[in-house]
Design a protein around this motif. Structure first.
Motif, PDB file in Angstrom:
ATOM      1  N   ARG A  81       0.818  -1.216   0.000  1.00  0.00           N
ATOM      2  CA  ARG A  81       0.000   0.000   0.000  1.00  0.00           C
ATOM      3  C   ARG A  81       0.850   1.263   0.000  1.00  0.00           C
ATOM      4  O   ARG A  81       0.579   2.192  -0.763  1.00  0.00           O
ATOM      5  CB  ARG A  81      -0.913  -0.013   1.221  1.00  0.00           C
ATOM      6  N   GLU A  82       1.876   1.298   0.830  1.00  0.00           N
ATOM      7  CA  GLU A  82       2.694   2.515   0.908  1.00  0.00           C
ATOM      8  C   GLU A  82       3.487   2.764  -0.373  1.00  0.00           C
ATOM      9  O   GLU A  82       3.858   3.898  -0.659  1.00  0.00           O
ATOM     10  CB  GLU A  82       3.629   2.500   2.121  1.00  0.00           C
ATOM     11  N   GLU A  83       3.713   1.734  -1.174  1.00  0.00           N
ATOM     12  CA  GLU A  83       4.425   1.887  -2.438  1.00  0.00           C
ATOM     13  C   GLU A  83       3.474   2.165  -3.602  1.00  0.00           C
ATOM     14  O   GLU A  83       3.916   2.372  -4.735  1.00  0.00           O
ATOM     15  CB  GLU A  83       5.254   0.635  -2.731  1.00  0.00           C
ATOM     16  N   THR A  85       0.834   4.505  -3.226  1.00  0.00           N
ATOM     17  CA  THR A  85       0.079   5.668  -2.781  1.00  0.00           C
ATOM     18  C   THR A  85       0.806   6.935  -3.187  1.00  0.00           C
ATOM     19  O   THR A  85       2.012   7.069  -2.940  1.00  0.00           O
ATOM     20  CB  THR A  85      -0.112   5.647  -1.253  1.00  0.00           C
ATOM     21  N   ILE A  90      -4.627   5.669  -4.061  1.00  0.00           N
ATOM     22  CA  ILE A  90      -4.009   4.348  -3.926  1.00  0.00           C
ATOM     23  C   ILE A  90      -4.311   3.542  -5.173  1.00  0.00           C
ATOM     24  O   ILE A  90      -5.464   3.422  -5.577  1.00  0.00           O
ATOM     25  CB  ILE A  90      -4.557   3.592  -2.698  1.00  0.00           C
ATOM     26  N   ALA A 136       1.100  -1.854  11.134  1.00  0.00           N
ATOM     27  CA  ALA A 136       2.313  -1.463  10.403  1.00  0.00           C
ATOM     28  C   ALA A 136       3.259  -2.656  10.242  1.00  0.00           C
ATOM     29  O   ALA A 136       3.858  -2.840   9.177  1.00  0.00           O
ATOM     30  CB  ALA A 136       3.021  -0.322  11.119  1.00  0.00           C
ATOM     31  N   HIS A 140       4.518  -4.314   6.715  1.00  0.00           N
ATOM     32  CA  HIS A 140       5.941  -4.487   6.412  1.00  0.00           C
ATOM     33  C   HIS A 140       6.242  -5.954   6.099  1.00  0.00           C
ATOM     34  O   HIS A 140       6.899  -6.269   5.100  1.00  0.00           O
ATOM     35  CB  HIS A 140       6.771  -3.991   7.591  1.00  0.00           C
TER      36      HIS A 140
END
Length: 184
Positions: A81-83, A85, A90, A136, A140
């Motif tokens: 998700r963080e990559e 966004t 998203i 989190a 990860h």
């Protein structure tokens, strides 16, 4: 050229994938799966195999679940998700070419017979459920294992159904914890 056909949600996903790898794609147009689209996916699954690469959000997860039930031999790739966004949006179209390549290098196949290798106790003991930082940590670890982001229940399901070995799990946890210590 990737042998399998990638199943994505939109036209901009195809553009992002084209910057990362050479692959054929079928667009679902979100959850608006038309009969012709499903027929194309069915043909691709029979002839070349498919890799489901949907957005790491709730809509993408619904599409993935629907397609996984309909095409149980499909492979699955997850961009964290963080990559995926950018600017509050998203989606695969937001992911860098490197993120897309990493996701395709860690493709998983869903096995409908659960191995029950992992339990909720494993998640709790390793800070992946029930703790302040559990979400989190799952994100990860999910990125390291190629499982994507998920709540605790879905993460446990993916651990048991996507062929993750105890050794892979332990190694990814160790690497993650070493990174966390280095970051402090």
């Amino acid at each position: 050229m990737i042998k399998e056909v990638l199943i994505v949600e939109g036209k901009m996903d195809v553009v992002a994938i084209g910057k990362a790898v050479e692959a054929d794609c079928i667009i679902t147009e979100g959850f608006n799966l038309k009969p012709r689209t499903l027929k194309n996916i069915e043909e691709a699954a029979k002839r070349r195999g498919i890799i489901i690469l949907t957005d790491p959000d709730s809509a993408g997860e619904r599409i993935r679940k629907f397609l996984a039930k309909r095409f149980p031999t499909a492979k699955h790739a997850f961009v964290p998700r963080e990559e995926a966004t950018a600017a509050g949006d998203i989606g695969i179209e937001q992911a860098s070419p490197e993120s897309i390549r990493r996701a395709l290098e860690t493709v998983r196949t869903l096995g409908w017979a659960s191995s029950e290798r992992f339990t909720s106790k494993d998640l709790i003991q390793n800070g992946l459920s029930g703790g302040a930082n559990a979400s989190a940590r799952r994100a990860h670890l999910g990125a390291r294992l190629g499982l994507g982001f998920a709540n605790a229940k879905t993460f446990l399901l993916r651990l048991n159904h996507y062929g993750v070995t105890r050794e892979e799990f332990e190694q990814a946890l160790t690497e993650m914890e070493m990174e966390e210590e280095d970051g402090r």
